[in-house]
Every structure is written in structure tokens, then in C-alpha cells.
Enzyme design. Sequence first.
Site, PDB file in Angstrom:
ATOM      1  N   GLY A  46       0.838  -1.190   0.000  1.00 13.89           N
ATOM      2  CA  GLY A  46       0.000   0.000   0.000  1.00 13.89           C
ATOM      3  C   GLY A  46       0.872   1.238   0.000  1.00 13.89           C
ATOM      4  N   GLN A  51       2.968  10.066   0.985  1.00 10.77           N
ATOM      5  CA  GLN A  51       4.259   9.364   1.095  1.00 10.77           C
ATOM      6  C   GLN A  51       5.183   9.683  -0.073  1.00 10.77           C
ATOM      7  OE1 GLN A  51       2.271   5.366   2.076  1.00 10.77           O
ATOM      8  NE2 GLN A  51       4.178   5.296   3.252  1.00 10.77           N
ATOM      9  N   CYS A  94       5.496   0.324   7.725  1.00  4.91           N
ATOM     10  CA  CYS A  94       5.136   1.461   6.871  1.00  4.91           C
ATOM     11  C   CYS A  94       6.366   1.812   6.045  1.00  4.91           C
ATOM     12  CB  CYS A  94       4.715   2.650   7.733  1.00  4.91           C
ATOM     13  SG  CYS A  94       4.303   4.116   6.768  1.00  4.91           S
ATOM     14  N   LEU A  95       6.171   2.032   4.756  1.00  7.42           N
ATOM     15  CA  LEU A  95       7.312   2.346   3.887  1.00  7.42           C
ATOM     16  C   LEU A  95       7.977   3.664   4.281  1.00  7.42           C
ATOM     17  CD1 LEU A  95       5.814   1.292   0.430  1.00  7.42           C
ATOM     18  CD2 LEU A  95       7.467   0.023   1.833  1.00  7.42           C
ATOM     19  N   HIS A 136      -4.815   1.619   7.186  1.00  5.47           N
ATOM     20  CA  HIS A 136      -3.468   2.184   7.316  1.00  5.47           C
ATOM     21  C   HIS A 136      -3.260   3.289   6.271  1.00  5.47           C
ATOM     22  CE1 HIS A 136       1.048   1.693   7.925  1.00  5.47           C
ATOM     23  NE2 HIS A 136       0.975   2.393   6.810  1.00  5.47           N
ATOM     24  N   GLU A 137      -3.617   2.996   5.013  1.00  2.57           N
ATOM     25  CA  GLU A 137      -3.412   3.982   3.952  1.00  2.57           C
ATOM     26  C   GLU A 137      -4.337   5.181   4.134  1.00  2.57           C
ATOM     27  OE1 GLU A 137      -0.775   3.565   2.480  1.00  2.57           O
ATOM     28  OE2 GLU A 137      -0.544   1.458   2.985  1.00  2.57           O
ATOM     29  N   HIS A 140      -2.989   7.755   6.447  1.00  2.02           N
ATOM     30  CA  HIS A 140      -1.985   8.661   5.855  1.00  2.02           C
ATOM     31  C   HIS A 140      -2.649   9.921   5.287  1.00  2.02           C
ATOM     32  CE1 HIS A 140       1.868   6.637   6.132  1.00  2.02           C
ATOM     33  NE2 HIS A 140       1.392   5.515   5.641  1.00  2.02           N
TER      34      HIS A 140
END
Length: 164
Positions: A46, A51, A94-95, A136-137, A140
Site C-alpha cells: 500500500g 508518502q 510502513c514504507l 493504514h493507507e 496517511h
Amino acid sequence: MTVLPILRWPDHRLQSPCAPVAEITAEIGTLAADMLDTMYAAPGRGLAGPQVGALLRIFVMDTTWKDGPRSPRVCINPEILWRSETLVAGPEGCLSIPGITTEITRAAAIRLRWTGLDGVTRDEDLTGFDAICAQHEYDHLDGIVTFDRLPPLARAQAEAEYIA
Ligand code: NI
């Protein structure tokens, strides 16, 4: 194929609420394609607009590709219409916070409404990892990262581990 740089927490752009996508233009199509390229390259399941520095309400996800065929979703202006009262806790990475996995509690199921690149708005009931990934996304887009979902002590420990 364009792989964009992924911002790392605590970049302020990861802590800002995002604006709705006003219109699905060619630029939005390019952004979505680049976000998918970036997510697959990371590799992740994701990725949200902020991000990659795009403070817009858009995220991409593909929860199956690591184990099978690709199933990319591009979710524009998503809304969580319903969250189950049943909660589940599980590890999340998380990236934008590489190397850190934290235990996050979320709704086990949600109903998500979003508009795709084709301009069609859909409602879908998500469960399992799909539901977790979408929440989660979605976070953001409101400037919320996993750290913000932790109790104070767990957050302090996770941040200390990240900085080290
Ligand atoms: Ni993330």
C-alpha cells in the site's frame, strides 16, 4: 515506469491532512501509475499520496501480489462508511518508517467507498488484511502514521528504536 522517492517520517508532509482530488485528470492518472510502480518496487502492499509528497486523498494498494497475481486498487477520495466493532491487533510496517514494525489495533472489517481512475465510485466490504491495509493507507490521508495509533509508552519505545 517511474519510481518516486518515498518520504520518511517525521517529514512534515506525512503529518498533514490531504486535500480531496478535485478532478481525475491525466496528471492524477500519472500519479497513480507512478505510485503503483513505487509501491511494487519498494516492495510494499500500500502507498498513500503524501508518502510521495502529493498531499491529495489518493492511495494505492495491492494485497495479493506478493503471493499471487496482481490486483491493484487506486482509491481516490476514499471514505470509510462503516467500521466493525470487532477489533483486531496485528503487526504493521510502513514504507515511510522503514525497519519498524508496530502492533496496531484496528477494525476487523470496514466498508470503503472510493472512486477509481475510471471515475466510477464503488462501495466494497473489506476484511482481513485488505481491511487493515486500507485503514493504514486511509490514515496517511489524515496525516496519521502508525506511531500515532500507539499508546504513549509503546510509541516512545518505537520512536526510540526508529531514531537509533
Ligand atoms: Ni504507511
